[in-house]
Design a protein around this motif. Structure first.
Motif, mmCIF file in Angstrom:
data_model
loop_
_atom_site.group_PDB
_atom_site.id
_atom_site.type_symbol
_atom_site.label_atom_id
_atom_site.label_comp_id
_atom_site.label_asym_id
_atom_site.label_seq_id
_atom_site.Cartn_x
_atom_site.Cartn_y
_atom_site.Cartn_z
ATOM 1 N N SER A 36 -12.599 18.398 -2.615
ATOM 2 C CA SER A 36 -13.890 18.803 -3.181
ATOM 3 C C SER A 36 -13.870 18.821 -4.705
ATOM 4 C CB SER A 36 -14.267 20.190 -2.663
ATOM 5 O OG SER A 36 -13.292 21.159 -3.033
ATOM 6 N N ILE A 37 -12.690 18.919 -5.316
ATOM 7 C CA ILE A 37 -12.605 18.952 -6.779
ATOM 8 C C ILE A 37 -12.644 17.545 -7.385
ATOM 9 C CG2 ILE A 37 -11.333 21.121 -6.892
ATOM 10 C CD1 ILE A 37 -8.802 19.463 -7.287
ATOM 11 N N ASN A 38 -12.761 16.541 -6.555
ATOM 12 C CA ASN A 38 -12.835 15.170 -7.050
ATOM 13 C C ASN A 38 -14.276 14.672 -6.963
ATOM 14 O OD1 ASN A 38 -12.256 12.552 -7.925
ATOM 15 N ND2 ASN A 38 -11.777 11.866 -5.847
ATOM 16 N N SER A 39 -14.923 14.543 -8.103
ATOM 17 C CA SER A 39 -16.317 14.086 -8.121
ATOM 18 C C SER A 39 -16.459 12.656 -8.625
ATOM 19 C CB SER A 39 -17.161 15.016 -9.008
ATOM 20 O OG SER A 39 -16.698 14.988 -10.346
ATOM 21 N N ILE A 40 -15.320 11.973 -8.876
ATOM 22 C CA ILE A 40 -15.402 10.628 -9.458
ATOM 23 C C ILE A 40 -14.740 9.575 -8.568
ATOM 24 C CG2 ILE A 40 -15.775 11.273 -11.844
ATOM 25 C CD1 ILE A 40 -12.306 10.390 -10.801
ATOM 26 N N ASN A 42 -22.421 -0.018 -13.700
ATOM 27 C CA ASN A 42 -22.229 1.427 -13.686
ATOM 28 C C ASN A 42 -23.521 2.158 -13.327
ATOM 29 O OD1 ASN A 42 -21.853 4.026 -16.092
ATOM 30 N ND2 ASN A 42 -20.845 3.912 -14.131
ATOM 31 N N PHE A 43 -24.662 1.651 -13.774
ATOM 32 C CA PHE A 43 -25.947 2.255 -13.446
ATOM 33 C C PHE A 43 -26.391 1.908 -12.028
ATOM 34 C CE2 PHE A 43 -25.851 2.547 -17.981
ATOM 35 C CZ PHE A 43 -26.590 3.686 -18.298
ATOM 36 N N LEU A 44 -26.167 0.671 -11.647
ATOM 37 C CA LEU A 44 -26.648 0.210 -10.340
ATOM 38 C C LEU A 44 -25.775 0.697 -9.191
ATOM 39 C CD1 LEU A 44 -27.692 -3.333 -11.540
ATOM 40 C CD2 LEU A 44 -29.191 -1.403 -11.012
ATOM 41 N N ALA A 45 -24.541 1.124 -9.498
ATOM 42 C CA ALA A 45 -23.675 1.697 -8.463
ATOM 43 C C ALA A 45 -24.269 2.984 -7.904
ATOM 44 C CB ALA A 45 -22.290 1.971 -9.037
ATOM 45 N N MET A 46 -25.172 3.599 -8.646
ATOM 46 C CA MET A 46 -25.798 4.838 -8.188
ATOM 47 C C MET A 46 -26.608 4.646 -6.915
ATOM 48 S SD MET A 46 -27.091 6.821 -11.586
ATOM 49 C CE MET A 46 -27.439 8.260 -10.596
ATOM 50 N N PHE A 47 -27.007 3.414 -6.638
ATOM 51 C CA PHE A 47 -27.882 3.147 -5.496
ATOM 52 C C PHE A 47 -27.138 2.516 -4.317
ATOM 53 C CE2 PHE A 47 -30.143 3.099 -9.478
ATOM 54 C CZ PHE A 47 -31.161 4.007 -9.237
ATOM 55 N N TYR A 48 -25.838 2.344 -4.467
ATOM 56 C CA TYR A 48 -25.014 1.785 -3.393
ATOM 57 C C TYR A 48 -24.755 2.883 -2.364
ATOM 58 C CZ TYR A 48 -20.925 -0.248 -1.097
ATOM 59 O OH TYR A 48 -20.038 -0.727 -0.161
ATOM 60 N N GLY A 87 -22.573 3.300 -0.197
ATOM 61 C CA GLY A 87 -21.173 3.704 -0.057
ATOM 62 C C GLY A 87 -20.785 4.842 -0.966
ATOM 63 N N ASN A 88 -21.603 5.130 -1.969
ATOM 64 C CA ASN A 88 -21.299 6.224 -2.891
ATOM 65 C C ASN A 88 -21.938 7.541 -2.476
ATOM 66 O OD1 ASN A 88 -19.666 4.788 -4.665
ATOM 67 N ND2 ASN A 88 -21.424 3.964 -5.781
ATOM 68 N N ILE A 89 -22.593 7.561 -1.328
ATOM 69 C CA ILE A 89 -23.181 8.808 -0.841
ATOM 70 C C ILE A 89 -22.126 9.708 -0.229
ATOM 71 C CG2 ILE A 89 -24.814 9.819 0.822
ATOM 72 C CD1 ILE A 89 -26.516 7.333 0.558
ATOM 73 N N MET A 111 -23.364 10.770 -7.786
ATOM 74 C CA MET A 111 -23.811 9.410 -7.499
ATOM 75 C C MET A 111 -24.653 9.381 -6.231
ATOM 76 S SD MET A 111 -22.578 7.256 -9.781
ATOM 77 C CE MET A 111 -22.252 5.624 -9.131
ATOM 78 N N ASN A 112 -25.837 8.785 -6.330
ATOM 79 C CA ASN A 112 -26.713 8.586 -5.178
ATOM 80 C C ASN A 112 -26.946 9.881 -4.388
ATOM 81 O OD1 ASN A 112 -28.347 7.341 -3.282
ATOM 82 N ND2 ASN A 112 -26.879 5.747 -2.761
ATOM 83 N N ASN A 113 -27.113 10.994 -5.122
ATOM 84 C CA ASN A 113 -27.388 12.236 -4.399
ATOM 85 C C ASN A 113 -28.834 12.301 -3.896
ATOM 86 O OD1 ASN A 113 -28.648 12.648 -6.855
ATOM 87 N ND2 ASN A 113 -27.338 14.350 -7.484
ATOM 88 N N PHE A 114 -29.624 11.265 -4.217
ATOM 89 C CA PHE A 114 -30.983 11.161 -3.680
ATOM 90 C C PHE A 114 -30.996 10.395 -2.364
ATOM 91 C CE2 PHE A 114 -30.143 8.734 -7.551
ATOM 92 C CZ PHE A 114 -30.019 7.448 -7.052
ATOM 93 N N LYS A 115 -29.821 9.902 -1.924
ATOM 94 C CA LYS A 115 -29.605 9.305 -0.596
ATOM 95 C C LYS A 115 -30.373 7.993 -0.379
ATOM 96 C CE LYS A 115 -27.084 12.911 0.517
ATOM 97 N NZ LYS A 115 -27.535 13.905 1.506
#
Length: 568
Positions: A137-141, A469-475, A477-479, A486-490
């Motif tokens: 849980s301490i790893n956010s990256i 780096n910006f577009l990875a937010m919508f992948y 696999g990063n949910i 990253m992609n916390n909007f699902k």
């Protein structure tokens, strides 16, 4: 096998001995520079951890980058990859295997968990990268590495509660000063990723000693070490054993201390600057500078503080996110309606006095070698927005609930004014009611994870200068990592995922950019978020602070900054 060797003027430095408490009393700098002095600045958000992998905000990363060093780093001005912990690296012909030579003579900060003069080696590099791939849980990256390094995804799944001893199979220690990283597929931006401040190297001994409390006991190799971490401030002290010298041969860093305190709002931060309690103001609202710092007449009379203003175009995007898996926003017609019901130009011109630039293209901000003009953004069209809402079952806003709008800022700030403009236009054009709920980043993230937040304001600043780096937010696999922002909007879209993955695998630069542009356009077409504005990174600096430079990634590099009082 191709070989890359990084040439630099930075050389290993001898450990300074016989120094006083700050380590600068016996040092004399050449070239007009000066040792000693305290550099003070303020943070709008509370910094609760100094563990690199837990650094999810720009506020914490600015301090973490002073304490820890990654394998590579970016020159903040040229954005070119330069050495840090690794002095050189080789890349295999298929671009899948990276072999790093670890610099000798780098020692960790003094700490009870280590013997004096403990030198960084390849095992420390592997452990730090293993942790950055973990499911803890301490790893956010983890999103930076787990889909790229061989065995990282498997390691992530089996390390949710503890770290398996063998680590990631694709990260191997060849000898004490050589680490090899094997990728699943070749990736042109891998060197850029390894410059991320959250991939700073620390010793396993620190983890073994402090465990999940390691965020309060950071042990790195950077120019500054932690002196104290209290509820109202954090103090960093000079690392007297730092390995770098500047181009004139001066032992770095120059500063004795870096002190961070907290500001309740931007006005308080600017007042502290005027009273010389702070040397730096980041993200300066242009419209308040004169009111806080004094008029031109006061300046002529010598009554205001001597300072300078620096500005760089920021590689950032401010946006409004919507919980796509919620009943309120799972219909793309609703998301599109929200996007085209807001006149971004009016927000900029009328609500925030021209602060920043309307996001009229995609989600990727302006950066070198990326054609944002090829992405067609949302066009203001309130009539079409009303029609979309009617189609979705919400004519004139009927049946659409009043929602809390989570915004991490303070009342009266530029961000507050901007979101107030958004809420006002949604009410006027769609009869939608949003209740602005001011909060901290931690409170916002907790509301998002619990599902309580349906709509919120957020921002993304480049981790490295690449549209990916910006577009990875919508992948999608990063949910999977709930600790990541990253992609916390699902957002989930199979076509997008396939296109994004194709871009990651593409080695031809032009073809890769073309694929990323298509991804960016799909973000707009699917109304995944509401891109609102980009901005200039405006910094206010006390004139006594020398060699400080603002940069487009809004990071801080204090390694060569020094204090020298200006002449009257």
């Amino acid at each position: 096998m191709k070989y890359y060797h990084i040439i630099t003027t930075l050389v290993l430095a001898l450990v300074i001995s016989s120094c006083g408490e700050t380590g600068t009393e016996d040092l004399v700098a050449v070239g007009g520079k000066k040792y000693g002095g305290e550099f003070k600045f303020m943070s709008e958000e509370k910094i609760t951890t100094l563990l690199p992998t837990s650094s999810g905000t720009q506020y914490s990363s600015r301090l973490i980058s002073q304490i820890f060093e990654p394998l590579l780093q970016l020159d903040p001005q040229t954005m070119e990859v330069i050495p840090a912990v690794a002095e050189s690296f080789k890349v295999s012909d298929d671009a899948k295997v990276y072999t790093f030579t670890i610099r000798k003579g780098i020692v960790f900060h003094e700490d009870d968990c280590l013997s004096s003069g403990h030198e960084l080696d390849a095992n420390d590099v592997k452990f730090s990268l293993d942790l950055a791939c973990s499911g803890l849980s301490i790893n956010s990256i983890g999103y930076l590495l787990i889909n790229r390094i061989q065995g990282a995804k498997e390691f992530n799944k089996k390390s949710k509660t503890s770290l398996p001893k063998e680590g990631v199979s694709g990260i191997k220690v060849i000898n004490d000063h050589t680490v090899q990283i094997s990728l699943v597929n070749s990736f042109a931006g891998f060197e850029n990723i390894l410059t991320h401040s959250s991939l700073g190297i620390f010793p396993q001994e620190a983890w073994d000693t402090y465990g999940k409390e390691i965020g309060n006991h950071p042990v790195g190799t950077g120019p500054f070490a932690l002196e104290s971490m209290e509820s109202d401030k954090i103090i960093l002290k000079r690392n007297n054993s730092y390995w770098r010298k500047d181009e004139l041969g001066n032992q770095l860093p120059f500063l004795s201390k870096v002190i961070v305190t907290y500001a309740k709002d931007k006005t308080a931060e600017l007042l502290a600057f005027r009273e010389t309690k702070s040397d730096l103001v980041l993200e300066v609202p242009v419209e308040v500078i004169e009111n806080i710092l004094g008029t031109l007449i006061e300046a002529q009379e010598g009554k205001n503080i001597k300072h300078r203003v620096e500005s760089e175009s920021s590689m950032s995007m401010g946006y409004i996110a919507m919980a796509i898996d919620s009943k309120e926003f799972n219909d793309v017609r609703v998301r599109k309606a929200f996007n085209i019901a807001v006149n971004r130009e009016v927000i900029i011109d009328d609500w925030i006095d021209g602060e920043g630039w309307a996001a009229t293209h995609g989600f990727v901000p302006k950066m070198n070698n990326y054609p944002i003009e090829k992405v067609k953004g949302h066009e203001y069209n309130p009539e079409k927005a009303k029609a979309l809402m009617k189609e979705a079952g919400y004519p004139n806003g009927e049946n659409f609930p009043t929602l809390d709008f989570y915004v991490n800022t303070t009342k009266g700030s530029t961000v507050y004014k901007a979101v107030s403009g958004v809420a006002s236009q949604l009410k006027a054009n769609l009869n939608i009611n949003l209740n602005i709920k001011l909060c901290t980043i931690d409170e916002r993230e907790a509301a998002i994870k619990s599902g309580k937040a349906k709509i919120w304001r957020a921002g993304w600043v480049a981790d490295y200068p690449d549209a990916e780096n910006f577009l990875a937010m919508f992948y999608s696999g990063n949910i999977m990592n709930e600790s990541s922002m990253m992609n916390n909007f699902k957002f989930k879209n199979a076509e997008y995922d396939a296109l994004f993955q194709e871009a990651l695998l593409e080695s031809d630069k032009d073809k890769r950019i073309a694929l990323l542009v298509k991804c960016d356009q799909m973000v707009v077409d699917q109304a995944a978020v509401m891109p609102l504005r980009t901005e200039d990174h405006i910094v206010l600096v006390n004139a006594r602070v020398r060699d400080f430079k603002a940069n487009s990634m809004e990071s801080l590099n204090l390694t060569e900054v020094f204090i020298k009082e200006p002449k009257n």
